[in-house]
Design a protein around this motif. Structure first.
Motif, short mmCIF file in Angstrom:
data_model
loop_
_atom_site.label_atom_id
_atom_site.label_comp_id
_atom_site.label_asym_id
_atom_site.label_seq_id
_atom_site.Cartn_x
_atom_site.Cartn_y
_atom_site.Cartn_z
N LEU A 374 0.80 -1.22 0.00
CA LEU A 374 0.00 0.00 0.00
C LEU A 374 0.83 1.27 0.00
O LEU A 374 0.40 2.31 -0.49
N GLN A 375 2.06 1.20 0.55
CA GLN A 375 2.91 2.41 0.55
C GLN A 375 3.15 2.89 -0.88
O GLN A 375 3.18 4.10 -1.15
N ARG A 376 3.31 1.93 -1.79
CA ARG A 376 3.56 2.29 -3.19
C ARG A 376 2.38 3.08 -3.76
O ARG A 376 2.57 4.07 -4.49
N TYR A 377 1.14 2.67 -3.42
CA TYR A 377 -0.03 3.30 -4.02
C TYR A 377 -0.42 4.59 -3.32
O TYR A 377 -1.27 5.33 -3.82
N GLN A 378 0.24 4.86 -2.20
CA GLN A 378 0.11 6.20 -1.64
C GLN A 378 0.86 7.20 -2.53
O GLN A 378 0.48 8.36 -2.64
N GLN A 379 1.92 6.71 -3.19
CA GLN A 379 2.72 7.54 -4.08
C GLN A 379 2.26 7.44 -5.54
O GLN A 379 2.39 8.38 -6.31
N GLN A 380 1.73 6.27 -5.91
CA GLN A 380 1.29 6.03 -7.29
C GLN A 380 -0.17 5.57 -7.32
O GLN A 380 -0.47 4.45 -7.75
N PRO A 381 -1.09 6.39 -6.88
CA PRO A 381 -2.50 5.97 -6.80
C PRO A 381 -3.10 5.63 -8.15
O PRO A 381 -4.10 4.91 -8.22
N GLU A 382 -2.51 6.12 -9.24
CA GLU A 382 -3.04 5.83 -10.58
C GLU A 382 -2.93 4.35 -10.93
O GLU A 382 -3.62 3.86 -11.83
N ASP A 383 -2.05 3.60 -10.23
CA ASP A 383 -1.85 2.19 -10.54
C ASP A 383 -2.63 1.25 -9.62
O ASP A 383 -2.49 0.03 -9.72
N LEU A 384 -3.46 1.80 -8.76
CA LEU A 384 -4.13 0.98 -7.74
C LEU A 384 -5.03 -0.09 -8.35
O LEU A 384 -5.15 -1.20 -7.80
N ALA A 385 -5.63 0.18 -9.50
CA ALA A 385 -6.57 -0.79 -10.09
C ALA A 385 -5.91 -2.13 -10.40
O ALA A 385 -6.59 -3.16 -10.42
N GLU A 386 -4.60 -2.13 -10.60
CA GLU A 386 -3.92 -3.39 -10.89
C GLU A 386 -3.95 -4.35 -9.71
O GLU A 386 -3.71 -5.55 -9.87
N GLN A 387 -4.26 -3.82 -8.53
CA GLN A 387 -4.30 -4.66 -7.33
C GLN A 387 -5.73 -5.07 -6.95
O GLN A 387 -5.94 -5.68 -5.91
N LEU A 388 -6.71 -4.75 -7.82
CA LEU A 388 -8.09 -5.08 -7.48
C LEU A 388 -8.34 -6.57 -7.20
O LEU A 388 -9.06 -6.91 -6.26
N PRO A 389 -7.76 -7.50 -7.98
CA PRO A 389 -7.99 -8.93 -7.65
C PRO A 389 -7.56 -9.29 -6.23
O PRO A 389 -8.25 -10.03 -5.54
N ARG A 390 -6.43 -8.73 -5.80
CA ARG A 390 -5.96 -9.02 -4.44
C ARG A 390 -6.86 -8.36 -3.40
O ARG A 390 -7.20 -8.96 -2.37
#
Length: 455
Positions: A374-390
């Motif tokens: 989650l730390q990564r998506y605090q910096q790169q929120p535009e990529d969060l959708a790639e983690q939807l299955p998880r």
């Protein structure tokens, strides 16, 4: 008293006609089709006490025969139902309340004044039935196939009856699902556990049809295999009831919930690791992926577009007119009944399947929490959708099984993850990116999440 085990399948008039000539039924038909006209009157109190007790009481006129029938509370899972049935032949078409006593009458209705029972609705239909029999291994299977066409009538309300009923006379319940799935490969058959009585009550009172099924009864010591099966059966049955009710009234929320159920089924199928080898789940995952690929974007777009919402019932009717939904439902029921995921797994998979859910689940949640980064998506929120299955995998297990895990604030974590998944599904804008970032921080700072990261 006899035990009734059956599966009901909603069909079109065209499919009903095709079933009479289906090669499989022709080959196994030992009796030929017998045509009967059945007139049925259902009874209840003005307060519908029998309906609340899951009891159906009717008088049936079958030719010159008058039969009083009481069906008691049973279990119905994903279209396959089992319940006790009591029948009495009567000399005339008048309810005999003296028969409604002893072991057949539910304890919860013991104080009911049976004189208050009155006609509520009718189900009148033509039934064509045949004895379908074949050898299954060393065992014999006998199933009564019934093609029903007619109407449910409650006051001024009317609904068509057009269905195939398969009732087990001899053999194992799995044979019902096998026959239904073979027929569904080429004909649109919709598994539907709403009885004719439930349809009558639904016409009599639109709010009487319950969409919610009892939650799966999980406990901490339950093996993973049992917990997984219980949740999957629950979701499959719920999805079928949602599909039936959306077909009936077209309320948008029902379609949203149907897609959500499919998403949870898909998330669970991909969550068991070696306890459910990928080969054993491949067919069901592919079927769910195809359904979700079509319906999830439509539902997301329809949330903000009234025209899409208005057009959706007709599109859903087209879905039900295809073989896809019925075949998926029946194949999933067979897969669960046979516990197919356990058949060819290795020693480690067997050990995982036997593990207590209270020990297995925290490990799964912890592994996914770490992998989510989650730390990564605090910096790169535009990529969060790639983690939807998880995220959806964690959501599904928290939704149905968080009560068996001794970690504080799991309820709150479930709510925060729901918000994160919702944001991950939204189009990217400056505003949504900012909201994703703040929500990723909210999840990361949750007490339960921090506990999982330390496991």
């Amino acid at each position: 008293m006899q035990k009734e085990t059956e599966i009901k399948l909603r069909v079109s008039r065209e499919t009903l006609a095709a079933l009479r000539e289906h090669p499989l039924l022709k080959k196994r038909n030992k009796s030929g089709w017998e045509r009967r006209e059945l007139m049925n009157q259902y009874f209840d109190t003005p307060e519908r006490d029998l309906a609340r007790a899951k009891v159906a009481l009717r008088l049936r006129k079958d030719g010159d025969d008058i039969i009083q029938t009481l069906k008691t509370r049973g279990q119905s899972v994903a279209g396959l139902s089992e319940r006790n049935e009591y029948n009495w032949e009567l000399p005339k078409a008048k309810l005999d309340v003296k028969k409604l006593d002893g072991e057949c009458w539910p304890e919860e209705l013991a104080e009911l004044d049976k004189k208050t029972l009155k006609p509520i609705f009718t189900t009148d239909f033509v039934r064509e039935r045949a004895e379908i029999a074949w050898g299954r291994g060393k065992a014999k299977v006998v199933i009564e196939a019934a093609l029903d066409l007619g109407h449910v009538v409650a006051g001024k309300q009317k609904e068509e009856i057009c269905e195939l009923e398969l009732e087990l006379r001899e053999g194992e319940p799995a044979a019902l699902l096998e026959l239904a799935a073979e027929l569904a490969a080429t004909l649109a058959l919709m598994p539907c556990d709403i009885s004719k009585a439930e349809r009558g009550y639904r016409l009599y009172d639109a709010s009487s049809y319950s969409l919610s099924l009892p939650a799966p009864q999980l406990h901490a010591e339950m093996p993973l295999d049992d917990a997984f099966a219980a949740i999957m059966w629950h979701l499959l049955g719920s999805s079928q009831r949602l599909a039936e009710q959306y077909r009936f009234n077209g309320h948008w929320r029902l379609l949203q919930d149907w897609v959500e159920n499919l998403g949870e089924l898909r998330a669970l199928l991909g969550s068991l690791g070696q306890a459910a080898p990928r080969q054993s789940t491949s067919e069901l995952r592919s079927a769910l992926d195809a359904l979700l690929e079509d319906w999830r974007p439509l539902v997301q777009a329809g949330d903000d577009d009234e025209d899409i919402r208005k057009a959706a019932p007709e599109q859903f009717a087209d879905e039900l007119a295809d073989v896809r939904w019925g075949l998926f439902s029946l194949n999933t029921s067979r897969w669960l009944l046979n516990r197919t995921w356990t058949a060819d797994r290795n020693v480690r998979g067997n050990r995982q399947g036997a593990a207590q859910i209270t020990n297995w689940l925290p490990r799964l949640l912890a592994d996914d929490a770490v992998a989510l980064q989650l730390q990564r998506y605090q910096q790169q929120p535009e990529d969060l959708a790639e983690q939807l299955p998880r995220i959806e995998r964690i959501q599904a297990w928290l939704h149905h099984a968080r009560q068996v895990v001794d970690i504080p604030e799991l309820d709150r974590l479930y709510g925060e993850l729901n918000k994160l998944a919702l944001l991950a599904n939204q189009p990217i804008t400056d505003e949504s990116l900012d909201a994703r970032m703040h929500q990723a921080i909210a999840v990361y700072q949750n007490r339960a999440w921090k506990t999982l990261l330390r496991l």
